[in-house]
Design an enzyme around this catalytic site. Structure first.
Site, short mmCIF file in Angstrom:
data_model
loop_
_atom_site.label_atom_id
_atom_site.label_comp_id
_atom_site.label_asym_id
_atom_site.label_seq_id
_atom_site.Cartn_x
_atom_site.Cartn_y
_atom_site.Cartn_z
N SER A 66 -13.00 -2.81 5.02
CA SER A 66 -12.53 -2.93 3.84
C SER A 66 -12.97 -3.87 3.16
O SER A 66 -12.66 -3.80 1.53
CB SER A 66 -10.80 -2.89 4.00
OG SER A 66 -10.37 -2.26 4.61
N LYS A 69 -14.49 -2.45 0.07
CA LYS A 69 -13.80 -2.02 -1.28
C LYS A 69 -13.95 -2.90 -2.53
O LYS A 69 -13.79 -2.40 -3.45
CB LYS A 69 -12.35 -1.90 -0.81
CG LYS A 69 -11.87 -1.01 0.34
CD LYS A 69 -10.77 -1.13 0.84
CE LYS A 69 -10.47 -0.18 1.95
NZ LYS A 69 -9.28 -0.51 2.59
N TYR A 193 -16.46 7.42 2.45
CA TYR A 193 -15.37 6.27 2.70
C TYR A 193 -15.49 5.81 4.00
O TYR A 193 -15.77 4.51 4.16
CB TYR A 193 -14.01 6.77 2.55
CG TYR A 193 -12.98 5.46 2.79
CD1 TYR A 193 -12.74 4.63 1.82
CD2 TYR A 193 -12.23 5.75 4.08
CE1 TYR A 193 -11.93 3.78 2.42
CE2 TYR A 193 -11.51 5.03 4.50
CZ TYR A 193 -11.07 3.74 3.67
OH TYR A 193 -10.24 2.72 4.01
N TYR A 245 -3.81 -7.22 1.88
CA TYR A 245 -2.66 -6.14 2.24
C TYR A 245 -1.37 -6.79 2.21
O TYR A 245 -1.40 -7.64 1.02
CB TYR A 245 -2.82 -5.35 3.50
CG TYR A 245 -4.26 -4.89 3.80
CD1 TYR A 245 -4.79 -4.12 3.19
CD2 TYR A 245 -5.01 -5.68 5.01
CE1 TYR A 245 -6.32 -3.59 3.23
CE2 TYR A 245 -6.44 -4.94 5.26
CZ TYR A 245 -6.62 -4.06 4.36
OH TYR A 245 -8.16 -3.72 4.39
N VAL A 263 -10.79 -4.97 8.71
CA VAL A 263 -10.48 -5.16 9.88
C VAL A 263 -11.46 -5.42 11.24
O VAL A 263 -11.13 -5.50 12.25
CB VAL A 263 -9.41 -3.80 10.54
CG1 VAL A 263 -8.27 -3.69 9.59
CG2 VAL A 263 -10.59 -2.39 10.25
#
Length: 311
Positions: A66, A69, A193, A245, A263
């Site tokens: 992530s 992103k 993605y 998160y 992760v």
């Protein structure tokens, strides 16, 4: 920044982390990540003068997941400007990174670009007008350009592993598609993605790629402006509020820097005006963030007085 002090602090923290028995649990739901050695730990800090302080497994590539992103959001803002915010919000989610609950309440608009649904929406925007291979190539070239390193690659085994097991991400994408948030075929958007999440980088490469965010949108070594000062500030603000998160508040409280986790166990953190920082420890906490990564960054900001909230 005194380079000797920086070298000493990074080496000290890396040695301390090597001794800790509490290492968290690797991301077992992605089969290729389940086999990563939880004993691994790397830390790199690059200051404003370009001095690199490295400790532990600083040059071992890992799956950034992530953290990608941050870079896809940067690309999308360059392509579409504020039109990005018609598809995705800017608020913390307070939910797990792969939750579908808020999408139902909020008619398919993800809370922010750093949860999975938001990043899928951002990926769809980058894909528009391109073939998947072209869009993915653009993302990878951007990462290589920022790090000044053409050797950065996508780990195809990790991408395939995610594609085989990414049922929840497929559910998120299909749900958003039903509300008209995605323009492209779901399988194309998900393919891009999964592959950009599977980019493999070392802490050194990641810290180099993130330097523009620490220096008002500019790479201080090349003088190249990647984004405007205002855009860098806004990306950093989102990293601070949404980058971990439902553990984002805890990270801000303990570390006090904008940061984005993945992760795979990596964290990219930004000390504005001072340094770009990358840490990697594969074991995760309950929120899906690197357990020792957060502890190491907390130690770093405390010892160097780098929290944006004061010493």
């Amino acid at each position: 920044m005194n380079p000797d002090l920086l070298d000493h602090t990074v080496a000290e923290i890396a040695a301390e982390m090597a001794q800790r028995p509490d290492r968290g649990a690797v991301a077992s739901y992605i089969p290729e990540l389940a086999g990563v050695d939880p004993q691994r730990f790397g830390l790199v800090v690059i200051d404003a003068d370009g001095h690199v302080a490295a400790g532990g497994d600083a040059d071992m590539p890992f799956s950034i997941q992530s953290i990608s992103k941050v870079f896809t959001l940067t690309l999308a803002l360059g392509l579409a400007g504020d039109r990005v915010w018609r598809r995705v919000g800017r608020e913390p989610s307070g939910s797990a990174f792969n939750s579908i609950v808020q999408l139902e309440r909020e008619r398919g608009i993800p809370r922010n670009p750093f949860i999975n649904a938001g990043a899928i929406a951002v990926t769809d925007l980058i894909l528009s007008g391109h073939q998947p291979r072209e869009a993915l190539g653009e993302i990878l070239r951007f990462m290589q350009f920022l790090a000044g390193d053409d050797s950065i690659v996508i780990d195809d085994a990790v991408a395939a592993s995610e594609q085989r097991t990414g049922f929840r991400n497929a559910a998120l994408a299909n749900y958003m598609k039903s509300f008209g948030v995605l323009d492209n075929p779901v399988e194309y958007t998900l393919g891009v993605y999964f592959h950009h999440c599977a980019i493999a980088m070392s802490c050194r490469q990641l810290a180099l790629a993130g330097r523009f965010l620490a220096h008002n949108g500019r790479n201080p070594s090349t003088g190249h402006n990647v984004v405007s000062t205002q855009r860098a500030r806004r990306i950093n603000a989102l990293m601070l509020t949404c980058g971990h998160y439902d553990g984002s508040g805890e990270f801000a409280y303990r570390v006090g820097l904008p940061g984005k986790s993945g992760v795979g166990g990596g964290v990219l953190a930004v000390a504005p005006g001072k340094a770009s920082i990358a840490v990697w420890s594969p074991g995760l906490d309950a929120a899906g963030n690197s357990h020792l990564g957060r502890i190491a960054l907390e130690a770093l900001t405390r010892r160097l007085g780098w929290s944006i909230f004061g010493v």
